[in-house]
Motif scaffolding. Sequence first.
Motif, PDB file in Angstrom:
ATOM      1  N   GLN A   3       0.812  -1.224   0.000  1.00 52.45           N
ATOM      2  CA  GLN A   3       0.000   0.000   0.000  1.00 52.45           C
ATOM      3  C   GLN A   3       0.847   1.276   0.000  1.00 52.45           C
ATOM      4  OE1 GLN A   3      -3.696  -0.147  -0.118  1.00 52.45           O
ATOM      5  NE2 GLN A   3      -2.766  -2.006  -0.902  1.00 52.45           N
ATOM      6  N   MET A  91      -7.843  10.861  -6.676  1.00 53.71           N
ATOM      7  CA  MET A  91      -8.681   9.660  -6.712  1.00 53.71           C
ATOM      8  C   MET A  91      -8.064   8.520  -7.531  1.00 53.71           C
ATOM      9  SD  MET A  91     -11.126  10.280  -4.685  1.00 53.71           S
ATOM     10  CE  MET A  91     -12.090   8.799  -4.891  1.00 53.71           C
ATOM     11  N   PRO A  93      -6.061   5.361  -8.162  1.00 57.14           N
ATOM     12  CA  PRO A  93      -5.635   4.330  -7.205  1.00 57.14           C
ATOM     13  C   PRO A  93      -4.126   4.065  -7.198  1.00 57.14           C
ATOM     14  CG  PRO A  93      -7.472   3.564  -8.537  1.00 57.14           C
ATOM     15  CD  PRO A  93      -6.944   4.802  -9.191  1.00 57.14           C
ATOM     16  N   GLU A 259      -6.467  18.619   1.080  1.00 53.01           N
ATOM     17  CA  GLU A 259      -7.925  18.470   1.086  1.00 53.01           C
ATOM     18  C   GLU A 259      -8.496  19.302  -0.047  1.00 53.01           C
ATOM     19  OE1 GLU A 259     -10.160  18.145   4.922  1.00 53.01           O
ATOM     20  OE2 GLU A 259      -8.299  18.946   5.726  1.00 53.01           O
ATOM     21  N   ILE A 260      -9.441  18.705  -0.736  1.00 55.60           N
ATOM     22  CA  ILE A 260     -10.048  19.385  -1.886  1.00 55.60           C
ATOM     23  C   ILE A 260     -11.558  19.485  -1.683  1.00 55.60           C
ATOM     24  CG2 ILE A 260     -10.488  19.202  -4.357  1.00 55.60           C
ATOM     25  CD1 ILE A 260      -7.617  19.901  -3.773  1.00 55.60           C
TER      26      ILE A 260
ATOM     27  N   ARG B  46     -17.424  14.183  -0.452  1.00 59.19           N
ATOM     28  CA  ARG B  46     -15.965  14.345  -0.496  1.00 59.19           C
ATOM     29  C   ARG B  46     -15.297  13.765   0.759  1.00 59.19           C
ATOM     30  NH1 ARG B  46     -13.471  17.455  -4.272  1.00 59.19           N
ATOM     31  NH2 ARG B  46     -14.892  17.988  -5.954  1.00 59.19           N
ATOM     32  N   ALA B  49     -15.093  10.165   0.005  1.00 52.88           N
ATOM     33  CA  ALA B  49     -14.074   9.855  -1.002  1.00 52.88           C
ATOM     34  C   ALA B  49     -12.654  10.066  -0.473  1.00 52.88           C
ATOM     35  CB  ALA B  49     -14.302  10.714  -2.243  1.00 52.88           C
ATOM     36  N   LEU B  51     -11.406  13.061   0.203  1.00 50.36           N
ATOM     37  CA  LEU B  51     -10.880  14.328  -0.309  1.00 50.36           C
ATOM     38  C   LEU B  51     -10.970  15.430   0.739  1.00 50.36           C
ATOM     39  CD1 LEU B  51     -12.471  14.130  -3.854  1.00 50.36           C
ATOM     40  CD2 LEU B  51     -10.048  13.929  -3.314  1.00 50.36           C
ATOM     41  N   LEU B  52     -11.875  15.249   1.692  1.00 49.29           N
ATOM     42  CA  LEU B  52     -11.968  16.150   2.845  1.00 49.29           C
ATOM     43  C   LEU B  52     -11.874  15.268   4.089  1.00 49.29           C
ATOM     44  CD1 LEU B  52     -14.889  18.551   1.817  1.00 49.29           C
ATOM     45  CD2 LEU B  52     -12.475  19.144   1.975  1.00 49.29           C
ATOM     46  N   PHE B  53     -11.354  15.854   5.154  1.00 52.82           N
ATOM     47  CA  PHE B  53     -11.162  15.065   6.370  1.00 52.82           C
ATOM     48  C   PHE B  53     -12.162  15.506   7.447  1.00 52.82           C
ATOM     49  CE2 PHE B  53      -6.378  15.100   5.106  1.00 52.82           C
ATOM     50  CZ  PHE B  53      -6.664  14.258   4.043  1.00 52.82           C
ATOM     51  N   GLN B  67      -9.621   8.788   4.522  1.00 52.71           N
ATOM     52  CA  GLN B  67      -8.587   9.809   4.710  1.00 52.71           C
ATOM     53  C   GLN B  67      -7.185   9.310   4.368  1.00 52.71           C
ATOM     54  OE1 GLN B  67      -9.146  11.572   8.520  1.00 52.71           O
ATOM     55  NE2 GLN B  67      -7.229  12.709   8.463  1.00 52.71           N
ATOM     56  N   LYS B  68      -6.962   8.008   4.534  1.00 51.53           N
ATOM     57  CA  LYS B  68      -5.622   7.455   4.270  1.00 51.53           C
ATOM     58  C   LYS B  68      -5.342   7.311   2.778  1.00 51.53           C
ATOM     59  CE  LYS B  68      -4.970   4.983   8.590  1.00 51.53           C
ATOM     60  NZ  LYS B  68      -4.831   3.681   9.231  1.00 51.53           N
ATOM     61  N   ARG B  69      -6.392   7.311   1.980  1.00 55.74           N
ATOM     62  CA  ARG B  69      -6.279   7.216   0.513  1.00 55.74           C
ATOM     63  C   ARG B  69      -5.356   6.070   0.069  1.00 55.74           C
ATOM     64  NH1 ARG B  69      -4.776  13.445   0.011  1.00 55.74           N
ATOM     65  NH2 ARG B  69      -6.752  14.374   0.565  1.00 55.74           N
ATOM     66  N   PRO B  71      -4.199   2.733  -1.882  1.00 57.21           N
ATOM     67  CA  PRO B  71      -4.519   2.270  -3.243  1.00 57.21           C
ATOM     68  C   PRO B  71      -5.653   1.244  -3.282  1.00 57.21           C
ATOM     69  CG  PRO B  71      -2.157   2.309  -2.912  1.00 57.21           C
ATOM     70  CD  PRO B  71      -2.763   2.621  -1.592  1.00 57.21           C
ATOM     71  N   ASP B  72      -5.682   0.314  -2.302  1.00 52.88           N
ATOM     72  CA  ASP B  72      -6.747  -0.698  -2.297  1.00 52.88           C
ATOM     73  C   ASP B  72      -8.119  -0.076  -2.053  1.00 52.88           C
ATOM     74  OD1 ASP B  72      -5.137  -2.737  -2.963  1.00 52.88           O
ATOM     75  OD2 ASP B  72      -5.083  -3.708  -0.997  1.00 52.88           O
ATOM     76  N   LEU B  74      -8.841   3.112  -3.024  1.00 58.34           N
ATOM     77  CA  LEU B  74      -9.131   3.917  -4.224  1.00 58.34           C
ATOM     78  C   LEU B  74      -9.508   3.069  -5.434  1.00 58.34           C
ATOM     79  CD1 LEU B  74      -6.259   6.533  -3.806  1.00 58.34           C
ATOM     80  CD2 LEU B  74      -8.687   6.986  -3.549  1.00 58.34           C
ATOM     81  N   LYS B  75      -8.999   1.835  -5.493  1.00 57.05           N
ATOM     82  CA  LYS B  75      -9.330   1.037  -6.680  1.00 57.05           C
ATOM     83  C   LYS B  75     -10.725   0.412  -6.578  1.00 57.05           C
ATOM     84  CE  LYS B  75      -6.905  -3.232  -5.529  1.00 57.05           C
ATOM     85  NZ  LYS B  75      -5.655  -3.947  -5.676  1.00 57.05           N
ATOM     86  N   ILE B  77     -13.379   2.356  -5.337  1.00 58.55           N
ATOM     87  CA  ILE B  77     -14.321   3.475  -5.199  1.00 58.55           C
ATOM     88  C   ILE B  77     -14.115   4.404  -6.400  1.00 58.55           C
ATOM     89  CG2 ILE B  77     -12.714   4.829  -3.750  1.00 58.55           C
ATOM     90  CD1 ILE B  77     -15.173   5.924  -2.277  1.00 58.55           C
TER      91      ILE B  77
END
Lengths: 260, 278
Positions: A3, A91, A93, A259-260, B46, B49, B51-53, B67-69, B71-72, B74-75, B77
Amino acid sequence: MNQTFDLQRFWLFLKLDWAEKGRKYLLTGGLLLVIMMTLMLPIILTNSFSQILMLLHALALFMVVMFGGSLYTSTVFTQYGTTDTATASLMVPASQLEKFLVPLLLNLIFIIPVTFLFSKLHFWFIGIANSSQTGSSRYSSIPYDVLRYFIYLHMIIQGCVFLGSIYFRKLSYVKTAVLLFFIAITFTAVHIIYIYKVTDSPAQVVSFPFSAWKLWYSPSGKHYYLAHSESEQALLYTFPILFLLTTWYISFVRLKEKEI
Amino acid sequence: MIKLDRLSFGYSKQKLLFENLSMQLEPGHIYGLLGKNGAGKSSLIRNMAGLLFPLSGTIDINGFIPQKRLPDFLKDIFFIPEEIYLPSVTIDQYVKVLAPFYPRFDHEQFMSHIHQFDIPRKNKLTDMSYGQKKKLITAFALATNTRVLLMDEPTNGLDIPSKSQFRKVVSSALEPDRLILISTHQVRDLDNLIDAVIIIDNNQIMIQHSLEEVAERLHFGTLPSVEFDNRVLYAEQSLRGYKAVFENSDREESRVDLEHLFNAVTKNPDRVRHIFRP
């Protein structure tokens, strides 16, 4: 799958970034190289000595390597400047580290070779120009320690611009340049004031931060050149390296917390 | 699955957009997230997703903290924001560079959606109209087959035929392990598409129920007069009397009118809460 970092994902993100920004990178990079050659080539195209042709080499160092290079670096994180592009990028991955390392790599792939190219071409062209001179005048190349000083300065500027490109959402280059200008002025002023204080107020001082001091006293007319020892200078030059690494780390944290 | 536990968020701690939100969204459903402009729909999505915490509380999406974003996370969602960005490449190039990130991306499904949406294939993405871009990203998002699909105002910029195409394509892409959440203020666009509704107003979730439950507790019909009818939560004059939302005490079947439901909830929050109490 890991990860934090995965080579396959890194490669995919590199391809994605290149597909989005590759054209812009090539155009900017190509333009800077053309300007560099335009400024540096004339010295070998004539047999007559001209100080202006030598100045063009110095101009190439400032305009292409330092200014152009920093301009190029200021675009590394442009995708995080607007909500729609930042959302698209965040976004994807890939890990935060991969999203940081790809722009860094694409940046270094250009910045490092350009700096070395300038240095190689400069010494090579000066040699060719001097060998073809008909008169007694000879060109002298930029002294090695001066060039080394500017390369370290270049590292500090690069670090600031890199950080600025993720820190400021809009007009990142202008904001970073203004901030850097004021910090540099303040730092130099403090440096000069410090020299005056510890050297019994000479008539004139010439020195840049982290470099040797040149001092003139009147009415005695004595002058001194105070250089750091080799080991001291080497120690001082670790600062730009540490500074650059720190700005990279802060940029990474900033990206993680974006943050967006 | 999406699970929010006492989630609070605001752009400053003094002015929270929503406070202590808790809800659980299950796969196999298309949820409609409704709210007035500025109610915090986009901010909520957001947060989901990553993108906001959040300021406090937790979000759990398929076992991940957004919040940790990672890869697993994000792939699995996909988020379609209101304002989308597409690079200056062709559709084929776009798919070639982005699809490999999504292990369950289905190329045939993507081409079928492209065909259904009538999107020209040869154009560069940046040369497309806003509506075409929206349709393209929707087609791509559906073809990724991520378990969670978040859409923020997806029908903005779509013309009337495209809106019905959108409903058709999205409803056909629902799978038992997939959760689709659509946020919009154009409630009519979600007619015949969603099967559950979430309405947020005044920093809180007013209702979060399936349309079946809504139809069980509320009746949507026409009344000749509403003046002395205490059951009425919301009414709008029409040619044949009043189109009204009222308590379904007789357990009569009716079709949920999302716009009227939304108005009923925002105008009579306390009564609606009372009707929908567990």
